[in-house]
Design a protein around this motif. Structure first.
Motif, short mmCIF file in Angstrom:
data_model
loop_
_atom_site.label_atom_id
_atom_site.label_comp_id
_atom_site.label_asym_id
_atom_site.label_seq_id
_atom_site.Cartn_x
_atom_site.Cartn_y
_atom_site.Cartn_z
N VAL A 1 0.87 -1.17 0.00
CA VAL A 1 0.00 0.00 0.00
C VAL A 1 0.90 1.22 0.00
N ILE A 2 0.85 1.98 -1.11
CA ILE A 2 1.71 3.14 -1.30
C ILE A 2 0.85 4.31 -1.73
N GLU A 3 0.94 5.39 -0.99
CA GLU A 3 0.19 6.61 -1.32
C GLU A 3 -1.28 6.32 -1.57
N GLY A 4 -1.87 5.46 -0.75
CA GLY A 4 -3.29 5.16 -0.85
C GLY A 4 -3.67 4.16 -1.92
N LYS A 5 -2.72 3.66 -2.68
CA LYS A 5 -3.00 2.68 -3.73
C LYS A 5 -2.48 1.31 -3.29
N SER A 6 -3.21 0.26 -3.63
CA SER A 6 -2.81 -1.10 -3.29
C SER A 6 -2.29 -1.82 -4.53
N PHE A 7 -1.24 -2.58 -4.35
CA PHE A 7 -0.62 -3.36 -5.42
C PHE A 7 -0.43 -4.78 -4.91
N VAL A 8 -0.98 -5.77 -5.62
CA VAL A 8 -0.88 -7.17 -5.21
C VAL A 8 0.49 -7.72 -5.58
N ARG B 1 13.99 -0.24 6.15
CA ARG B 1 13.63 -0.55 7.53
C ARG B 1 12.28 -1.24 7.52
N LEU B 2 12.17 -2.33 8.24
CA LEU B 2 10.92 -3.07 8.38
C LEU B 2 10.44 -2.90 9.80
N ASP B 3 9.27 -2.33 9.96
CA ASP B 3 8.69 -2.10 11.29
C ASP B 3 9.67 -1.39 12.22
N GLY B 4 10.42 -0.44 11.64
CA GLY B 4 11.33 0.39 12.42
C GLY B 4 12.72 -0.18 12.64
N VAL B 5 13.00 -1.37 12.10
CA VAL B 5 14.30 -2.02 12.29
C VAL B 5 14.98 -2.20 10.93
N THR B 6 16.24 -1.80 10.83
CA THR B 6 16.98 -1.95 9.58
C THR B 6 17.08 -3.42 9.20
N LEU B 7 16.73 -3.71 7.95
CA LEU B 7 16.83 -5.08 7.46
C LEU B 7 18.28 -5.47 7.25
N PRO B 8 18.73 -6.57 7.83
CA PRO B 8 20.10 -7.02 7.59
C PRO B 8 20.22 -7.51 6.15
N ARG B 9 21.32 -7.15 5.51
CA ARG B 9 21.54 -7.58 4.13
C ARG B 9 21.70 -9.10 4.06
N ASP C 1 5.11 -12.05 9.08
CA ASP C 1 4.26 -12.99 9.81
C ASP C 1 3.10 -12.35 10.55
N LYS C 2 2.90 -11.05 10.37
CA LYS C 2 1.77 -10.34 10.97
C LYS C 2 0.88 -9.80 9.86
N VAL C 3 -0.37 -9.46 10.18
CA VAL C 3 -1.29 -9.00 9.14
C VAL C 3 -0.88 -7.67 8.54
N ARG C 4 -0.10 -6.88 9.28
CA ARG C 4 0.36 -5.58 8.76
C ARG C 4 1.82 -5.36 9.16
N HIS C 5 2.55 -4.79 8.22
CA HIS C 5 3.93 -4.37 8.44
C HIS C 5 4.09 -3.03 7.73
N HIS C 6 5.21 -2.36 7.99
CA HIS C 6 5.52 -1.16 7.21
C HIS C 6 7.01 -1.15 6.90
N VAL C 7 7.31 -0.63 5.72
CA VAL C 7 8.68 -0.53 5.22
C VAL C 7 8.96 0.95 4.98
N GLU C 8 10.18 1.36 5.30
CA GLU C 8 10.56 2.76 5.14
C GLU C 8 11.90 2.87 4.42
N PHE C 9 12.01 3.92 3.62
CA PHE C 9 13.28 4.31 3.01
C PHE C 9 13.22 5.81 2.79
N ASP C 10 13.95 6.57 3.59
CA ASP C 10 13.87 8.03 3.57
C ASP C 10 12.40 8.46 3.66
N ALA C 11 11.89 9.18 2.66
CA ALA C 11 10.51 9.67 2.70
C ALA C 11 9.49 8.63 2.22
N LEU C 12 9.95 7.51 1.69
CA LEU C 12 9.06 6.48 1.19
C LEU C 12 8.53 5.63 2.35
N ARG C 13 7.21 5.50 2.40
CA ARG C 13 6.55 4.66 3.40
C ARG C 13 5.64 3.69 2.65
#
Length: 128
Positions: free
Chosen positions: A34-41, A92-100, A107-119
């Protein structure tokens, strides 16, 4: 205590702690970005990055987002996200930097990913 490389400190984060009230994701769930109010499967092998065929109008406009910044995949009915080893600045996944180079389960119904201004919201729901 915070360290300069939080991605290496993931063992100190307990995603299953009592403070996490998100329900678990159903097995064989449908995953949507879900990006900027749009959903992508998503499908197994979806790329988050400048070369993505999913939401390219969004990803191509994010400075610093690499061609293949992350991969979303599915293994035995469970979704995961992976940052390739060659990515210079992981998401970052749920506020934690993803290890390379390490898979992180979605494993949860909702997560969030961040990169600078991208949510990006990640929504897992039963298949229809």
């Amino acid at each position: 205590m915070s360290s300069p490389d939080e991605g290496r400190q993931t063992s100190s984060v307990d995603f299953g702690s009592k403070g996490d009230f998100r329900p678990p994701a159903p097995k064989n769930a449908r995953l949507e970005l879900v990006i900027e109010g749009k959903s992508f499967v998503c499908r197994d092998g979806t790329i988050i990055g400048a070369e993505s065929d999913l939401a390219p109008e969004v990803f191509k406009q994010i400075p610093g987002l690499e061609a293949r910044h992350a991969l979303v995949g599915r293994d035995q009915g469970q979704w995961f996200i992976l940052t390739p080893r060659n990515v210079s600045r992981p998401l970052r996944l749920d506020g934690v930097t993803l290890p390379r180079g390490e898979r992180r389960p979605l494993d949860k119904v909702r997560h969030h990913v961040e990169f600078d201004a991208l949510r990006i919201g990640l929504r897992l729901s039963p298949q229809r």
